[in-house]
Design a protein around this motif. Structure first.
Motif, short mmCIF file in Angstrom:
data_model
loop_
_atom_site.label_atom_id
_atom_site.label_comp_id
_atom_site.label_asym_id
_atom_site.label_seq_id
_atom_site.Cartn_x
_atom_site.Cartn_y
_atom_site.Cartn_z
N SER B 1 -31.94 10.12 -10.61
CA SER B 1 -31.54 9.02 -11.48
C SER B 1 -31.19 7.82 -10.61
N GLN B 2 -31.54 6.62 -11.10
CA GLN B 2 -31.30 5.41 -10.33
C GLN B 2 -29.83 5.08 -10.34
N ASN B 30 -20.28 3.78 -0.26
CA ASN B 30 -19.90 3.58 1.14
C ASN B 30 -20.58 2.34 1.71
N ASN B 31 -21.86 2.19 1.39
CA ASN B 31 -22.58 1.00 1.80
C ASN B 31 -23.75 0.76 0.88
N GLN B 33 -27.76 -0.99 1.00
CA GLN B 33 -28.82 -1.44 1.90
C GLN B 33 -29.91 -2.13 1.11
N ALA B 92 -25.41 4.16 -0.84
CA ALA B 92 -24.92 5.38 -0.20
C ALA B 92 -23.55 5.68 -0.82
N SER B 94 -21.78 8.55 -0.38
CA SER B 94 -20.94 9.18 0.62
C SER B 94 -21.78 9.44 1.86
N GLY B 95 -21.14 9.92 2.92
CA GLY B 95 -21.86 10.19 4.15
C GLY B 95 -22.70 11.44 4.10
N ASN B 96 -22.50 12.26 3.09
CA ASN B 96 -23.20 13.54 3.03
C ASN B 96 -24.16 13.66 1.87
N THR B 97 -24.51 12.52 1.29
CA THR B 97 -25.53 12.51 0.23
C THR B 97 -26.56 11.45 0.57
N PRO B 98 -27.81 11.66 0.17
CA PRO B 98 -28.86 10.70 0.55
C PRO B 98 -28.77 9.39 -0.24
N LEU B 99 -29.42 8.38 0.30
CA LEU B 99 -29.51 7.09 -0.38
C LEU B 99 -30.20 7.24 -1.72
N PHE B 101 -32.32 4.83 -4.36
CA PHE B 101 -33.02 3.55 -4.43
C PHE B 101 -33.14 3.06 -5.86
#
Lengths: 116, 111
Positions: B1-2, B30-31, B33, B92, B94-99, B101
């Motif tokens: 899901s987007q 978290n960030n 891009q 993103a 969290s640090g442990n899940t993928p981006l 898009f």
């Protein structure tokens, strides 16, 4: 440096055939990803490998399998291709172990797959 | 899901004009891009902005982030025909899940 290399660039399959899409990166990245891109749908994650030796399902894993062969290579396999799997497939990689999900991703130029 | 949704879906401008694209998202991040995709090619990373940053520049690109509104904008100044491409935001969580898009904005810069 080639970055992320995908093979083949184009492929036509018949329904029910199987094939493996290859991906290799030369940036010593730890994490690798497979996406599909369909018109109007953006990029959807199929599978990913956060580090060598691990793989996890993404948003649309059904009908696909993956293998993280080594740190450089991450392959995507269609066991029995269906017309709904007609798409452009992208492989990507990102650096780092900690906070791997936050890292910028580097993409290959895609494999255009048509299934008749 | 987007998670991220770009707006507009398509944008057409004259060379030399500025182009602004927006991205809205649903959950804390978290960030964020931004990526560019030229026709027939893979995505290329443009810029990353962290959740504690409000603005970031890279050449003719300016990215803003408003976490209170859960939105970001990408401004391309003095557009060139070579800027014609699709632009995607990715978040993103969290640090442990993928981006994740968005669906992208198609930018056409007419010479």
């Amino acid at each position: 440096n080639a970055g992320v290399t995908q093979t083949p660039k184009f492929q036509v399959l018949k329904t029910g055939q199987s094939m493996t899409l290859q991906c290799a990166q030369d940036m010593n990245h730890n994490s690798m990803y497979w996406y599909r891109q369909d018109p109007g749908m953006g990029l959807r994650l199929i599978y990913y490998s956060a580090s060598e030796g691990t793989t996890d399902k993404g948003e649309v894993p059904n009908g696909y399998n993956v293998s993280r062969l080594n740190k450089r290579e991450f392959s995507l396999r269609l066991e029995s291709a269906a017309p709904s799997q007609t798409s452009v497939y992208f492989c990507a990689s990102s650096a780092g172990t900690g906070n791997w999900g936050n890292q910028p991703q580097h993409f290959g130029d895609g494999t255009r797959l048509s299934i008749l | 899901s987007q998670q991220g949704e770009e707006d507009p879906q398509a944008l057409s401008i004259q060379e030399g004009e500025n182009a602004t694209m927006n991205c809205s998202y649903k959950t804390s991040i978290n960030n964020l891009q931004w990526y560019r995709q030229n026709s027939g090619r893979g995505l290329v990373h443009l810029i990353l902005i962290r959740s504690n940053e409000r603005e970031k520049h890279s050449g003719r690109l300016r990215v803003t982030l408003d976490t209170s509104k859960k939105s970001s904008s990408l401004l391309i100044t003095a557009s060139r025909a070579a800027d014609t491409a699709s632009y995607f935001c990715a978040t993103a969580v969290s640090g442990n899940t993928p981006l994740v898009f968005g669906k992208g904005t198609r930018l056409s810069v007419i010479a």
